[in-house]
Design a protein around this motif. Structure first.
Motif, PDB file in Angstrom:
ATOM      1  N   LYS A 265      -6.783  -9.102 -38.139  1.00 21.22           N
ATOM      2  CA  LYS A 265      -6.795 -10.565 -38.101  1.00 21.22           C
ATOM      3  C   LYS A 265      -8.180 -11.158 -37.343  1.00 21.22           C
ATOM      4  O   LYS A 265      -8.618 -12.162 -37.405  1.00 21.22           O
ATOM      5  N   ASP A 266      -8.495 -10.023 -36.306  1.00 22.58           N
ATOM      6  CA  ASP A 266      -9.485 -10.811 -35.209  1.00 22.58           C
ATOM      7  C   ASP A 266     -11.076 -10.581 -35.937  1.00 22.58           C
ATOM      8  O   ASP A 266     -11.345  -9.474 -35.978  1.00 22.58           O
ATOM      9  N   LYS A 267     -11.502 -11.663 -36.402  1.00 22.65           N
ATOM     10  CA  LYS A 267     -12.845 -11.551 -37.103  1.00 22.65           C
ATOM     11  C   LYS A 267     -13.661 -11.397 -36.155  1.00 22.65           C
ATOM     12  O   LYS A 267     -15.143 -10.997 -36.345  1.00 22.65           O
ATOM     13  N   ASN A 268     -13.429 -11.531 -34.795  1.00 21.82           N
ATOM     14  CA  ASN A 268     -14.698 -11.027 -33.575  1.00 21.82           C
ATOM     15  C   ASN A 268     -14.399  -9.855 -32.949  1.00 21.82           C
ATOM     16  O   ASN A 268     -15.208  -9.713 -32.220  1.00 21.82           O
ATOM     17  N   ASP A 269     -13.648  -9.045 -33.691  1.00 24.52           N
ATOM     18  CA  ASP A 269     -13.647  -7.719 -33.189  1.00 24.52           C
ATOM     19  C   ASP A 269     -15.003  -6.962 -33.268  1.00 24.52           C
ATOM     20  O   ASP A 269     -15.396  -6.812 -34.594  1.00 24.52           O
ATOM     21  N   PRO A 270     -15.561  -6.479 -32.195  1.00 24.73           N
ATOM     22  CA  PRO A 270     -16.921  -6.035 -32.338  1.00 24.73           C
ATOM     23  C   PRO A 270     -16.996  -4.739 -33.167  1.00 24.73           C
ATOM     24  O   PRO A 270     -18.034  -4.455 -33.530  1.00 24.73           O
ATOM     25  N   GLN A 271     -15.970  -3.928 -33.215  1.00 22.68           N
ATOM     26  CA  GLN A 271     -15.843  -2.679 -34.033  1.00 22.68           C
ATOM     27  C   GLN A 271     -15.362  -2.947 -35.375  1.00 22.68           C
ATOM     28  O   GLN A 271     -14.996  -1.869 -36.055  1.00 22.68           O
ATOM     29  N   LEU A 272     -15.194  -4.307 -35.780  1.00 26.77           N
ATOM     30  CA  LEU A 272     -14.418  -4.461 -37.289  1.00 26.77           C
ATOM     31  C   LEU A 272     -15.280  -3.697 -38.490  1.00 26.77           C
ATOM     32  O   LEU A 272     -14.435  -3.113 -39.212  1.00 26.77           O
ATOM     33  N   ALA A 273     -16.523  -3.935 -38.431  1.00 23.04           N
ATOM     34  CA  ALA A 273     -17.222  -3.309 -39.411  1.00 23.04           C
ATOM     35  C   ALA A 273     -17.035  -1.601 -39.402  1.00 23.04           C
ATOM     36  O   ALA A 273     -16.904  -1.067 -40.518  1.00 23.04           O
ATOM     37  N   GLU A 274     -17.043  -1.184 -38.369  1.00 20.98           N
ATOM     38  CA  GLU A 274     -16.966   0.215 -38.087  1.00 20.98           C
ATOM     39  C   GLU A 274     -15.450   0.694 -38.544  1.00 20.98           C
ATOM     40  O   GLU A 274     -15.419   1.813 -39.277  1.00 20.98           O
ATOM     41  N   LYS A 275     -14.515   0.024 -38.149  1.00 24.71           N
ATOM     42  CA  LYS A 275     -13.021   0.466 -38.439  1.00 24.71           C
ATOM     43  C   LYS A 275     -12.760   0.490 -39.933  1.00 24.71           C
ATOM     44  O   LYS A 275     -12.202   1.268 -40.603  1.00 24.71           O
ATOM     45  N   ILE A 276     -13.660  -0.632 -40.557  1.00 23.67           N
ATOM     46  CA  ILE A 276     -13.390  -0.701 -42.190  1.00 23.67           C
ATOM     47  C   ILE A 276     -13.934   0.433 -42.771  1.00 23.67           C
ATOM     48  O   ILE A 276     -13.426   0.901 -43.735  1.00 23.67           O
ATOM     49  N   LYS A 277     -15.192   0.684 -42.445  1.00 21.08           N
ATOM     50  CA  LYS A 277     -15.955   1.980 -42.839  1.00 21.08           C
ATOM     51  C   LYS A 277     -15.289   3.115 -42.797  1.00 21.08           C
ATOM     52  O   LYS A 277     -15.257   3.817 -43.424  1.00 21.08           O
ATOM     53  N   ARG A 278     -14.587   3.319 -41.505  1.00 16.48           N
ATOM     54  CA  ARG A 278     -14.151   4.779 -41.091  1.00 16.48           C
ATOM     55  C   ARG A 278     -12.645   4.676 -42.045  1.00 16.48           C
ATOM     56  O   ARG A 278     -12.298   5.684 -42.629  1.00 16.48           O
ATOM     57  N   SER A 279     -11.999   3.474 -42.293  1.00 17.25           N
ATOM     58  CA  SER A 279     -10.780   3.335 -43.035  1.00 17.25           C
ATOM     59  C   SER A 279     -11.341   3.789 -44.665  1.00 17.25           C
ATOM     60  O   SER A 279     -10.440   4.716 -45.122  1.00 17.25           O
ATOM     61  N   VAL A 280     -12.268   3.154 -45.111  1.00 16.70           N
ATOM     62  CA  VAL A 280     -12.459   3.528 -46.359  1.00 16.70           C
ATOM     63  C   VAL A 280     -13.183   5.065 -46.452  1.00 16.70           C
ATOM     64  O   VAL A 280     -12.742   5.559 -47.699  1.00 16.70           O
ATOM     65  N   PHE A 281     -13.656   5.610 -45.539  1.00 17.64           N
ATOM     66  CA  PHE A 281     -14.052   6.948 -45.756  1.00 17.64           C
ATOM     67  C   PHE A 281     -12.789   8.077 -45.709  1.00 17.64           C
ATOM     68  O   PHE A 281     -12.629   8.609 -46.667  1.00 17.64           O
ATOM     69  N   LEU A 282     -12.053   7.820 -44.901  1.00 21.85           N
ATOM     70  CA  LEU A 282     -10.801   8.309 -44.824  1.00 21.85           C
ATOM     71  C   LEU A 282      -9.844   8.036 -46.139  1.00 21.85           C
ATOM     72  O   LEU A 282      -9.053   8.960 -47.012  1.00 21.85           O
TER      73      LEU A 282
END
Length: 498
Positions: free
Chosen positions: A325-342
């Motif tokens: 929910k935290d849209k200001n998470d500085p690692q948000l894009a990387e977390k999404i990218k990593r989850s998609v890879f998995l």
């Protein structure tokens, strides 16, 4: 005395023709799982063609019926008010609604006219403020609404039907439905307008019977009362009651020779073809179809971290949602990218909650959006990217809105009380879930969500809903790995189909 069906008190008139008044009320209320308690305030001599006469019940007898109903029955869940022809009876009933029945849900159908002829009503206009303050849903047809508001057609043309509805809300009504089926044969659709302090929309269906079938207003208002008694939200009751009347118009119980046939009574609506098209300001009306998901998505956990995504995928989960929910998470894009890879590594379906631009950039399987997010989302961008779209709904009204967008799946919730988030709606329960799942069967995949635990999972699965989502059932359990295995054993896990 007690009843397995919730009790609905009816104050209305007996129609000797059987198509309107208390007869239609009792049938409609029973069709929706409630039990009608009739308080007869008048008897009328009617046919399908005309109103020949009406005679009031004495105020003393009406008061006696009311006293017996309130003393001998355990709990009244809702009230339906139809024609009130006598001033004394009106005052007796209003006083009861303000005192002994205070807080009970009330549907008031302010009958001033009948299509077959004029019915004499008590002076509702001078009592309008009292009436509206005790009313949950006020259901005038358009001519009645204009008369009660003191509007003419010029004012209506200038300010519109929604503003007319707001006139009654400002006077105290919680919800108003202005029925638009009395506009003549030149109008191709029957457009009913719903107005409350928080929500305004129009319900549209093709006009099927000229000036309306006999008893349509009675069937609508009494169906509304029964649905309120069964804890439907007003907007959900509105779309279901309109569908009920439309089915009854298309398939009347009697064939009429020269008169308007009475509305048919066919039970709870279980086909989407009878439901209205919804027009709500600020909400997208339609969208091109999104790619569908498999009918069985299996176990569908909603988690808030990459670590949970990886853990559950390794356990065999094949559908999962990442909700950060935290849209200001500085690692948000990387977390999404990593989850998609998995998810691609495990050949699983990963939905991203809200962040559709990042989901598109990362090549996710799909996105999940709530009703408010759908107002501002670029749906065409999501569709063109090839992503699936899942939408959250909380009742029949939102289900219909979501369905008009042709999504990849529809989430139905919340089913049971949940502490995961503050919910503006009441839990739907298994009965409503089963109804919605049946309506959407072979139309769009469905997902049940909200308060679902291992101890109530069997009840949820018995509804034949396509999939089951959970937020805390695994992540907050004492043994998440063992719990996940139990869930996987009980839920169909969606197979290998992507």
């Amino acid at each position: 005395m007690t009843s397995k069906r919730p009790l609905v008190l009816i104050a209305a008139t007996v129609d000797s023709g059987g198509g309107a008044g208390i007869t239609a009320d009792i049938l409609s209320i029973h069709d929706h799982g409630a039990w009608g308690l009739p308080l007869v305030n008048a008897v009328s001599s009617q046919s399908l063609k005309r109103v020949a006469g009406i005679e009031n019940i004495s105020a003393a007898m009406f008061s006696n019926m009311l006293d017996v109903a309130l003393s001998d029955w355990e709990e009244i869940s809702a009230v339906k008010v139809g024609l009130m022809p006598d001033r004394k009876t009106l005052d007796i009933f209003l006083t009861a609604l303000e005192t002994k029945l205070k807080g009970v849900k009330v549907v008031w159908d302010p009958v001033l006219t009948a299509t077959a002829g004029r019915l004499e009503s008590a002076d509702l206009k001078s009592n309008l403020s009292r009436i509206l303050k005790v009313t949950t849903i006020f259901t005038p047809n358009l001519p009645e609404a204009l008369e009660l508001a003191g509007w003419d057609k010029a004012r209506l043309k200038q300010d519109g039907v929604f503003e007319l509805g707001r006139f009654f809300v400002k006077m105290g009504a919680k919800n108003v439905i202005i029925k638009g089926g009395h506009l003549g044969d030149s109008v191709a659709t029957a457009d009913d307008v719903f107005v409350s302090e928080r929500l305004s929309f129009m319900m549209r269906l093709p006009k099927a019977a000229g000036d309306g079938a006999h008893g349509g207003g009675c069937a609508l208002s009494s169906a509304l009362a029964a649905l309120l008694a069964k804890d439907y939200a007003p907007e959900d009751a509105a779309v279901l009651a309109k569908a009920y009347v439309y089915h009854g118009i298309l398939d009347p119980d009697l064939q009429s020779d020269g008169g308007r046939p009475p509305v048919g009574h066919h039970g709870l609506i279980c086909s989407l073809k009878y439901f209205p098209e919804i027009f709500e300001e600020g909400f997208p009306q339609k969208a091109e179809p999104f790619p569908l998901c498999p009918t069985q998505l299996g176990l569908y956990p909603v988690v808030d971290s990459v670590e949970w995504v990886e853990t559950l995928l390794a356990m065999g989960v094949r559908t999962i949602q990442l909700r950060i929910k935290d849209k200001n998470d500085p690692q948000l894009a990387e977390k999404i990218k990593r989850s998609v890879f998995l998810s691609k590594t495990y050949k699983a379906r990963l939905f991203i909650d809200d962040h559709y631009d990042l989901a598109i950039a990362a090549g996710a399987y799909g996105v999940h959006l709530g009703m408010e997010d759908l107002r501002t989302a670029d749906l065409e961008k999501i569709r063109k990217s090839g992503l699936r779209l899942g939408v959250s709904t909380h009742g029949l009204y939102e289900m219909l809105k979501g369905l008009q967008l042709n999504p990849s799946y529809i989430a139905l919730g919340h089913i049971f009380p949940t502490k995961s988030k503050v919910m503006p709606s009441k839990p739907q329960g298994v009965e409503k879930l089963a109804h919605e799942a049946a309506l959407l069967e072979n139309v769009v995949p469905t997902v049940a969500i909200g308060g679902i635990k291992l101890h109530n999972l069997a009840d949820v699965l018995s509804t034949k809903v396509g999939s089951v989502a959970l937020i805390t059932g695994i992540t907050q359990s004492d043994d998440p790995l063992l719990t996940t295995q139990k869930w996987l054993n009980l839920c169909k896990n969606g197979g290998d189909e992507i």
